[in-house]
Design a protein around this motif. Structure first.
Motif, short mmCIF file in Angstrom:
data_model
loop_
_atom_site.label_atom_id
_atom_site.label_comp_id
_atom_site.label_asym_id
_atom_site.label_seq_id
_atom_site.Cartn_x
_atom_site.Cartn_y
_atom_site.Cartn_z
N ASN A 237 -4.88 23.90 -8.87
CA ASN A 237 -4.12 23.10 -7.90
C ASN A 237 -4.61 21.67 -7.93
OD1 ASN A 237 -2.42 25.16 -6.43
ND2 ASN A 237 -4.44 26.07 -6.12
N LEU A 238 -3.69 20.74 -8.14
CA LEU A 238 -4.01 19.33 -8.20
C LEU A 238 -3.17 18.56 -7.19
CD1 LEU A 238 -4.07 18.91 -12.08
CD2 LEU A 238 -6.06 18.99 -10.59
N LYS A 239 -3.80 17.62 -6.48
CA LYS A 239 -3.09 16.78 -5.52
C LYS A 239 -3.13 15.33 -5.97
CE LYS A 239 -3.87 19.68 -1.43
NZ LYS A 239 -4.42 19.74 -0.05
N LEU A 240 -2.00 14.67 -5.85
CA LEU A 240 -1.90 13.27 -6.26
C LEU A 240 -2.05 12.34 -5.07
CD1 LEU A 240 1.08 13.32 -8.79
CD2 LEU A 240 -1.33 13.70 -9.19
N TYR A 241 -2.84 11.29 -5.27
CA TYR A 241 -3.05 10.26 -4.25
C TYR A 241 -2.75 8.89 -4.86
CZ TYR A 241 -5.65 13.84 -1.64
OH TYR A 241 -6.01 14.98 -0.98
N PRO A 242 -2.38 7.91 -4.02
CA PRO A 242 -2.23 6.55 -4.55
C PRO A 242 -3.53 6.09 -5.18
CG PRO A 242 -1.31 6.71 -2.33
CD PRO A 242 -2.03 8.00 -2.59
N SER A 243 -3.44 5.45 -6.33
CA SER A 243 -4.65 5.05 -7.05
C SER A 243 -5.07 3.65 -6.66
CB SER A 243 -4.42 5.11 -8.57
OG SER A 243 -3.37 4.23 -8.95
N LYS A 244 -6.35 3.38 -6.83
CA LYS A 244 -6.89 2.06 -6.54
C LYS A 244 -6.52 1.08 -7.65
CE LYS A 244 -11.01 3.73 -4.10
NZ LYS A 244 -12.50 3.71 -4.11
N LYS A 245 -6.27 -0.15 -7.26
CA LYS A 245 -6.09 -1.18 -8.27
C LYS A 245 -7.41 -1.45 -8.96
CE LYS A 245 -2.19 -3.81 -6.41
NZ LYS A 245 -1.72 -5.16 -5.97
N PRO A 246 -7.41 -1.65 -10.25
CA PRO A 246 -8.66 -1.98 -10.93
C PRO A 246 -9.21 -3.30 -10.42
CG PRO A 246 -6.78 -2.31 -12.40
CD PRO A 246 -6.26 -1.63 -11.17
N VAL A 247 -10.53 -3.35 -10.27
CA VAL A 247 -11.17 -4.56 -9.76
C VAL A 247 -11.11 -5.65 -10.83
CG1 VAL A 247 -13.32 -5.57 -8.93
CG2 VAL A 247 -12.67 -3.27 -8.22
N LYS A 248 -10.63 -6.82 -10.42
CA LYS A 248 -10.50 -7.94 -11.35
C LYS A 248 -10.81 -9.25 -10.63
CE LYS A 248 -7.07 -10.26 -14.29
NZ LYS A 248 -5.65 -10.28 -14.70
N TYR A 249 -11.72 -10.03 -11.19
CA TYR A 249 -12.06 -11.33 -10.61
C TYR A 249 -10.86 -12.27 -10.66
CZ TYR A 249 -13.86 -16.12 -10.51
OH TYR A 249 -14.06 -17.45 -10.25
N LEU A 250 -10.61 -12.99 -9.55
CA LEU A 250 -9.49 -13.91 -9.50
C LEU A 250 -9.94 -15.37 -9.53
CD1 LEU A 250 -7.07 -12.26 -6.91
CD2 LEU A 250 -6.88 -12.30 -9.39
N GLU A 251 -10.68 -15.81 -8.50
CA GLU A 251 -11.03 -17.22 -8.45
C GLU A 251 -12.18 -17.46 -7.48
OE1 GLU A 251 -8.01 -19.69 -6.84
OE2 GLU A 251 -7.71 -18.48 -5.04
N MET A 252 -12.72 -18.69 -7.54
CA MET A 252 -13.70 -19.18 -6.58
C MET A 252 -13.21 -20.53 -6.07
SD MET A 252 -17.30 -18.29 -8.50
CE MET A 252 -18.26 -18.52 -7.01
N LYS A 253 -13.49 -20.81 -4.81
CA LYS A 253 -13.13 -22.11 -4.26
C LYS A 253 -14.07 -22.49 -3.12
CE LYS A 253 -9.59 -20.17 -1.19
NZ LYS A 253 -8.15 -20.20 -0.83
N GLU A 254 -14.14 -23.79 -2.88
CA GLU A 254 -14.98 -24.30 -1.80
C GLU A 254 -14.46 -23.79 -0.46
OE1 GLU A 254 -16.13 -26.83 1.48
OE2 GLU A 254 -14.09 -26.69 0.64
N ALA A 255 -15.39 -23.44 0.43
CA ALA A 255 -15.04 -22.94 1.76
C ALA A 255 -16.12 -23.41 2.73
CB ALA A 255 -14.94 -21.42 1.75
N PRO A 256 -15.83 -23.45 4.04
CA PRO A 256 -16.86 -23.86 5.00
C PRO A 256 -18.14 -23.04 4.83
CG PRO A 256 -14.74 -23.68 6.09
CD PRO A 256 -14.55 -23.14 4.70
N GLY A 257 -19.25 -23.73 4.63
CA GLY A 257 -20.54 -23.06 4.50
C GLY A 257 -20.88 -22.61 3.11
N GLY A 258 -20.02 -22.90 2.12
CA GLY A 258 -20.35 -22.50 0.76
C GLY A 258 -19.15 -22.28 -0.12
N VAL A 259 -19.02 -21.06 -0.68
CA VAL A 259 -17.98 -20.75 -1.65
C VAL A 259 -17.35 -19.40 -1.31
CG1 VAL A 259 -17.57 -20.14 -4.08
CG2 VAL A 259 -19.03 -22.09 -3.51
N LEU A 260 -16.04 -19.30 -1.53
CA LEU A 260 -15.30 -18.05 -1.37
C LEU A 260 -14.92 -17.52 -2.74
CD1 LEU A 260 -13.76 -15.96 0.41
CD2 LEU A 260 -11.78 -17.50 0.27
#
Length: 385
Positions: A237-260
């Motif tokens: 017996n197998l049950k299907l669930y929504p799968s996670k999106k693969p983790v992928k780096y997008l961007e970095m930018k300046e933000a208050p107190g440092g970097v996001l």
């Protein structure tokens, strides 16, 4: 007398002709096409590895429905060059390829419900054709049921498939499973002509029909432990669930107190390390399964990006690959003096009810609070504490 006899004969012939010409109809064809022969010997064993085609003959004209989506060959044969019939009905199926077949291997051509007769569209259901390049046909099977864990309704037409991967040091889910089959509309599956061995089983919703699991796009179900096929296995017996999106780096930018830093997908854990000598004191905050990471540092104290854009480099690991491996990311950072520290009450106003905790919000990371100069006043009283 002769005249009477002539009229009787004429009337009989006229009635006979009328019967022949009348549209009396006939029984509707309700039979599926029948297999007649193949270019591969009836024993289907010791088939030469250099054979380049499979031809299957039937007793009537047939058509193939969505053959590229419905045909599953296990193990996969690459470089399929031709499949007949395509758009025109024929009395045979012809599949041609360029690959050399594996030694001592049973190949199964699973046509699903793609074969139908040309006249009444009677389907030859779940048709399989198997042969072996060795001296015997593997005859083990694995069967069971697949369900969508989040749906209480049975789909009128599903795109679920079940595959088996050979258990090795690494399993490449970006390739087609070694064995694969479709799940019927009742949720039942059966993988046939299997060789004994240890396999990892996977079920997924093959939305694009490529027979490969696409993470983040298709529902998926695994069984934690491998399936050991020493004899036929049923009742899985197998049950299907929504799968996670693969983790992928997008961007970095300046933000208050440092970097996001932001990601596609939601990593469980993120490790970040500044690779610039100037940034020696820093803090990293990341909520589990959040797609963003805050890197906190004092840009003024560290003399970073004060007069010009400065290339800041960071090493990170977002729970992908080996945890001790760091991937590089960078940005051109310029300190924004307008991003001053902002502190507000989180109690809905300046007034506190008795025994209520005092809460504050800040757009900066706060690691220490000095309350020596704080003043609390009781409402309607001049008493300070």
């Amino acid at each position: 007398m002769k005249r009477i006899l002539f009229l009787l004969v004429f009337a009989f012939l006229l009635q006979s002709c009328a019967r022949v010409g009348s549209p009396i109809g006939g029984a509707k064809d309700s039979l599926a096409p029948k297999f007649l022969s193949s270019n591969i010997d009836s024993s289907r064993v010791n088939v030469p590895r250099d054979i380049k085609q499979l031809r299957i003959d039937f007793d009537e004209y047939i058509t193939l429905k969505d053959i590229n989506k419905n045909l599953n060959i296990s193990p996969p044969i690459k470089n399929i060059t031709r499949i007949v019939p395509s758009n025109i009905a024929n009395k045979f199926i012809l599949i041609q390829w360029k690959d050399t077949l594996q030694a001592n291997t049973t190949y199964n051509f699973n046509f699903g419900n793609s074969i139908a007769d040309n006249n009444e569209a009677n389907i030859l259901r779940y048709y399989n054709f198997a042969f072996s390049t060795g001296d015997k046909l593997d005859d083990l099977y694995v069967s069971g049921d697949v369900r969508d864990a989040l749906s209480i309704k049975k789909a009128s037409e599903n795109k679920f498939v079940v595959g088996l991967y050979q258990v090795k040091d690494t399993i490449n889910y970006k390739q087609k499973p070694y064995y694969i089959t479709k799940v019927d509309d009742d949720g039942y599956f059966e993988l046939n002509y299997l060789a004994a061995g240890k396999y990892k089983i996977i079920a997924f919703e093959d939305e694009n029909g490529n027979s490969i699991y696409d993470p983040g796009k298709e529902k998926v179900g695994f069984q934690k432990d491998p399936v050991v096929v020493e004899k036929s296995v049923s009742g899985l017996n197998l049950k299907l669930y929504p799968s996670k999106k693969p983790v992928k780096y997008l961007e970095m930018k300046e933000a208050p107190g440092g970097v996001l830093m932001t990601f596609e997908g939601k990593p469980d854990e993120v490790t970040v390390k500044p690779l610039n000598e100037k940034i020696k004191e820093y803090k990293i905050t990341h909520a589990p399964k959040s797609d963003s990471v805050r890197i906190w540092f004092d840009a003024v104290k560290s003399d970073v990006g004060q007069t010009t854009n400065e290339n800041l480099k960071f090493g990170y690991n977002a729970a992908v690959g080996k945890k001790d491996s760091l991937y590089n990311a960078s940005l051109f950072y310029r300190y924004n003096a307008k991003n001053a520290m902002d502190i507000n009450s989180d109690n809905g106003g300046a007034m506190l009810t008795p025994k209520e905790d005092f809460k504050i919000l800040s757009n900066y990371y706060v690691d220490k609070i000095n309350t020596d100069k704080w003043i609390f006043r009781v409402a309607g009283d001049s008493l300070n504490t």
